[in-house]
Design a protein around this motif. Structure first.
Motif, short mmCIF file in Angstrom:
data_model
loop_
_atom_site.label_atom_id
_atom_site.label_comp_id
_atom_site.label_asym_id
_atom_site.label_seq_id
_atom_site.Cartn_x
_atom_site.Cartn_y
_atom_site.Cartn_z
N LEU A 17 0.83 -1.21 0.00
CA LEU A 17 0.00 0.00 0.00
C LEU A 17 0.86 1.26 0.00
O LEU A 17 0.55 2.24 -0.71
N GLU A 18 1.94 1.26 0.79
CA GLU A 18 2.83 2.42 0.80
C GLU A 18 3.47 2.63 -0.57
O GLU A 18 3.57 3.76 -1.06
N LYS A 19 3.89 1.53 -1.21
CA LYS A 19 4.48 1.63 -2.55
C LYS A 19 3.45 2.15 -3.54
O LYS A 19 3.77 3.01 -4.39
N ARG A 20 2.23 1.68 -3.43
CA ARG A 20 1.16 2.14 -4.32
C ARG A 20 0.90 3.63 -4.10
O ARG A 20 0.73 4.38 -5.07
N MET A 21 0.86 4.05 -2.84
CA MET A 21 0.63 5.47 -2.55
C MET A 21 1.78 6.32 -3.10
O MET A 21 1.54 7.42 -3.63
N ASP A 22 3.01 5.83 -2.98
CA ASP A 22 4.16 6.55 -3.54
C ASP A 22 4.04 6.65 -5.06
O ASP A 22 4.31 7.72 -5.65
N CYS A 23 3.65 5.53 -5.69
CA CYS A 23 3.47 5.55 -7.16
C CYS A 23 2.37 6.52 -7.55
O CYS A 23 2.50 7.27 -8.54
N GLU A 24 1.25 6.51 -6.81
CA GLU A 24 0.15 7.43 -7.11
C GLU A 24 0.59 8.89 -6.93
O GLU A 24 0.21 9.76 -7.73
N ALA A 25 1.38 9.16 -5.88
CA ALA A 25 1.88 10.52 -5.67
C ALA A 25 2.80 10.93 -6.81
O ALA A 25 2.73 12.08 -7.32
N GLU A 26 3.65 10.03 -7.27
CA GLU A 26 4.55 10.31 -8.40
C GLU A 26 3.75 10.56 -9.67
O GLU A 26 4.05 11.50 -10.44
N ILE A 27 2.73 9.75 -9.90
CA ILE A 27 1.87 9.94 -11.08
C ILE A 27 1.16 11.28 -10.99
O ILE A 27 1.06 12.02 -11.99
N SER A 28 0.68 11.63 -9.79
CA SER A 28 0.01 12.92 -9.60
C SER A 28 0.96 14.08 -9.89
O SER A 28 0.57 15.08 -10.54
N LYS A 29 2.20 13.96 -9.44
CA LYS A 29 3.21 15.01 -9.72
C LYS A 29 3.44 15.13 -11.22
O LYS A 29 3.54 16.23 -11.77
N GLN A 30 3.56 13.97 -11.90
CA GLN A 30 3.79 14.00 -13.35
C GLN A 30 2.59 14.62 -14.06
O GLN A 30 2.76 15.40 -15.03
N ILE A 31 1.37 14.29 -13.61
CA ILE A 31 0.17 14.87 -14.21
C ILE A 31 0.16 16.39 -14.01
O ILE A 31 -0.13 17.16 -14.94
N ASP A 32 0.50 16.84 -12.78
CA ASP A 32 0.56 18.28 -12.51
C ASP A 32 1.63 18.95 -13.39
O ASP A 32 1.40 20.05 -13.94
N SER A 33 2.78 18.31 -13.52
CA SER A 33 3.85 18.85 -14.35
C SER A 33 3.40 18.94 -15.80
O SER A 33 3.63 19.96 -16.49
N LEU A 34 2.74 17.88 -16.30
CA LEU A 34 2.24 17.90 -17.68
C LEU A 34 1.17 18.98 -17.85
O LEU A 34 1.11 19.64 -18.90
N ARG A 35 0.32 19.15 -16.85
CA ARG A 35 -0.71 20.18 -16.91
C ARG A 35 -0.05 21.56 -17.00
O ARG A 35 -0.47 22.41 -17.81
N ASP A 36 0.99 21.78 -16.18
CA ASP A 36 1.71 23.06 -16.23
C ASP A 36 2.37 23.25 -17.60
O ASP A 36 2.32 24.36 -18.19
N ASP A 37 2.97 22.18 -18.13
CA ASP A 37 3.61 22.26 -19.45
C ASP A 37 2.57 22.56 -20.53
O ASP A 37 2.83 23.36 -21.46
#
Length: 187
Positions: A134-154
């Motif tokens: 679950l912790e690994k999944r949450m870390d992956c989801e947080a990383e995906i969320s960061k990438q989505i935010d970065s792509l949104r900004d781009d």
């Protein structure tokens, strides 16, 4: 016995007496009478020659009277001794059974404790693995969320650049049209 309801004269058995032993009282044996049942063969039509001379028709006339024997007290002592020995053996058997039952209960308790501990350890390990997953999944989801935010900004930055390019081209087109319009009026 077929002839229980008929008289003894019709029966092929003879009664000589009845022996009664009082089994409730170990120390006393009473002789009231003695009963012997003799099975007699059925009558033949003609007796064989050897039977006629053998004297087999002799009646037994037994008169039994009870005389106390000197061995009865010895027998009673022997009976008491064997009863004591039997009770001692039974007591030992009961103790052995109790001891074996206690050992078996202890083994079962130890086995149950071991199995419970093993199950507890296994469940704890599974919970730890689940928490790690679950912790690994949450870390992956947080990383995906960061990438989505970065792509949104781009994307927003690219959209702003495209809008700026379109606005600049529109201004350039408008200026070119204004510069070309006075020349067209002169012609």
């Amino acid at each position: 016995m077929k002839c229980m309801n008929s008289t003894f004269q019709d029966c092929k058995y003879k009664t000589l007496g009845v022996l009664i032993i009082d089994c409730n009282s170990v120390h006393s044996i009473h002789l009231y009478s003695f009963r012997v049942v003799i099975a007699m063969a059925p009558h033949r039509k003609e007796p064989s020659p050897t039977e006629a001379d053998s004297g087999s028709d002799v009646e037994l006339n037994i008169d039994v009277q009870f005389k106390p024997s000197a061995s009865i007290p010895q027998a009673m002592e022997s009976i008491d001794k064997w009863k004591a020995k039997r009770s001692e053996i039974q007591k030992n058997i009961d103790e052995d059974f109790t001891n074996q039952l206690t050992v078996l209960k202890n083994k079962i308790k130890a086995h149950y404790h071991t199995e419970t501990q093993n199950m507890s350890d296994h469940n704890k390990e599974q919970v730890e693995r689940l928490i790690a997953a679950l912790e690994k999944r949450m870390d992956c989801e947080a990383e995906i969320s960061k990438q989505i935010d970065s792509l949104r900004d781009d994307c927003a930055h690219i959209a702003m650049l495209i809008d700026a390019i379109y606005a600049a081209r529109e201004d350039t087109a408008a200026q070119t049209a204004k510069a070309a319009a006075p020349e067209l009026r002169k012609n």
